[in-house]
Motif scaffolding. Structure first.
Motif, short mmCIF file in Angstrom:
data_model
loop_
_atom_site.label_atom_id
_atom_site.label_comp_id
_atom_site.label_asym_id
_atom_site.label_seq_id
_atom_site.Cartn_x
_atom_site.Cartn_y
_atom_site.Cartn_z
N ALA A 165 10.56 4.45 -53.97
CA ALA A 165 9.66 5.77 -54.16
C ALA A 165 9.73 6.20 -54.44
N ASP A 166 8.43 7.23 -54.85
CA ASP A 166 7.63 8.15 -55.88
C ASP A 166 7.82 9.39 -54.81
N GLY A 167 7.99 10.32 -54.90
CA GLY A 167 7.59 11.84 -54.59
C GLY A 167 7.16 11.07 -53.14
N ASN A 168 5.75 11.63 -52.94
CA ASN A 168 5.33 11.59 -51.68
C ASN A 168 4.97 10.27 -51.20
N PHE A 169 5.12 9.69 -52.15
CA PHE A 169 4.64 8.10 -51.83
C PHE A 169 5.21 6.76 -52.10
N THR A 170 4.70 6.14 -52.05
CA THR A 170 5.72 4.67 -51.50
C THR A 170 4.68 3.50 -53.35
N GLN A 171 5.33 3.02 -53.82
CA GLN A 171 5.04 1.88 -54.88
C GLN A 171 5.69 0.95 -54.08
N VAL A 172 4.17 -0.22 -53.82
CA VAL A 172 4.89 -1.67 -53.52
C VAL A 172 3.96 -2.24 -54.69
N TYR A 173 5.58 -2.99 -54.84
CA TYR A 173 5.56 -4.28 -56.33
C TYR A 173 5.30 -5.34 -55.24
N LEU A 174 3.78 -6.54 -56.02
CA LEU A 174 4.21 -7.53 -55.30
C LEU A 174 4.28 -8.39 -56.25
N THR A 175 4.35 -10.13 -55.62
CA THR A 175 4.79 -11.20 -56.49
C THR A 175 3.67 -11.38 -57.57
N ASP A 176 2.37 -11.45 -57.43
CA ASP A 176 1.37 -11.37 -58.45
C ASP A 176 1.91 -10.67 -59.99
N GLY A 177 2.80 -9.58 -59.52
CA GLY A 177 2.91 -8.90 -60.58
C GLY A 177 2.25 -7.79 -60.84
N SER A 178 1.58 -6.98 -59.64
CA SER A 178 0.67 -5.65 -59.26
C SER A 178 1.66 -4.31 -58.60
N LYS A 179 1.49 -3.52 -58.62
CA LYS A 179 1.87 -2.42 -57.69
C LYS A 179 0.71 -1.75 -57.26
N LYS A 180 1.45 -1.10 -55.97
CA LYS A 180 0.01 -0.39 -55.40
C LYS A 180 1.02 0.93 -55.30
#
Length: 244
Positions: free
Chosen positions: A166-181
């Motif tokens: 959780a990131d305030g009103n957003f969500t950080q999604v962490y992926l297997t390639d090391g990136s996040k969205k």
């Protein structure tokens, strides 16, 4: 912008109510015709080739997904109309489809139609119907998930998601390639949506249990990307059940 549409619903009263609402509150929608089951719907969509289909999920002789499968060669937006069905809603949410629940709420109808108009005006190339059909054929861990971002959207496989935060009103999604969205949804949206192997371990964290390396009795879990996540007391039993 005028949108050519058809209504597919087995209930005459439901079709009449929807047509009435659309006429009064969504004048940008032009209803071309109606169908009351899949046998009528498939040839109707082929003949009229609408931009938008209002599609009841449960009908005689097949359901909404049978209609999508039989008309997948045609491109159109779909607003699903459904009584509550957890299975259906999860599938629709994962594909970011538009849906409204019965009985129809006028504000929800207006909102769904406006989203379709916005999508058509942007010439959005996202084929939600295709992703929905593919998801229905796959196990949850193999399905795809549409992530609405500030720039547009991303489509990811759920098996490539390591964790969500959780990131305030957003969500950080962490992926297997090391990136996040950064996704324009609350964490609760994904808590309702994602099934096993995902589990919520903290009010701010959901993890994919396939990536758990270790658990420490102090109340932390280590993931394969070497991230250490706190497992709060209220979610501890739920987390441990996965490994029991």
């Amino acid at each position: 912008m005028k949108i050519k549409a058809v209504i597919v619903d087995d209930e005459l009263i439901a079709r009449e109510v929807l047509r009435s609402y659309l006429t009064k509150y969504c004048p940008q929608v032009e209803i071309l015709d109606e169908a009351e089951n899949i046998r009528e719907a498939v040839p109707l969509i082929a003949e009229k080739q609408p931009q938008l289909v209002f599609l009841d999920v449960e009908m005689p002789f097949g359901n909404a997904f049978d209609v999508l499968e039989a008309t997948k060669e045609f491109s159109y937006e779909t607003i699903f109309i459904t009584a509550f069905s957890q299975y259906s809603l999860q599938a629709l949410n994962k594909s970011a489809s538009y849906y409204i629940l019965k009985p129809i709420d006028i504000q929800e109808l207006i909102l769904a139609v406006n989203k379709v108009v916005e999508s058509l005006e942007k010439k959005d190339e996202l084929n939600r119907n295709k992703i929905l059909l593919e998801n229905l054929k796959l196990k949850p861990e193999k399905q795809q998930l549409i992530l609405p971002t500030l720039q547009g959207f991303d489509v990811v496989k759920t098996e490539d998601i390591v964790r969500l935060q959780a990131d305030g009103n957003f969500t950080q999604v962490y992926l297997t390639d090391g990136s996040k969205k950064m996704v324009c949804r609350f964490l609760k949206h994904f808590d309702d949506l994602l099934e096993n192997p995902f589990v919520r371990v903290h009010r701010s964290h959901i993890i994919n249990t396939n990536f758990v390396k270790s658990y420490h009795k102090s109340g932390t879990v280590m993931l394969s990307d070497n991230t250490e996540i706190e497992v709060s007391g209220s979610f501890k039993d739920n987390f441990l059940k996965v490994f029991s």
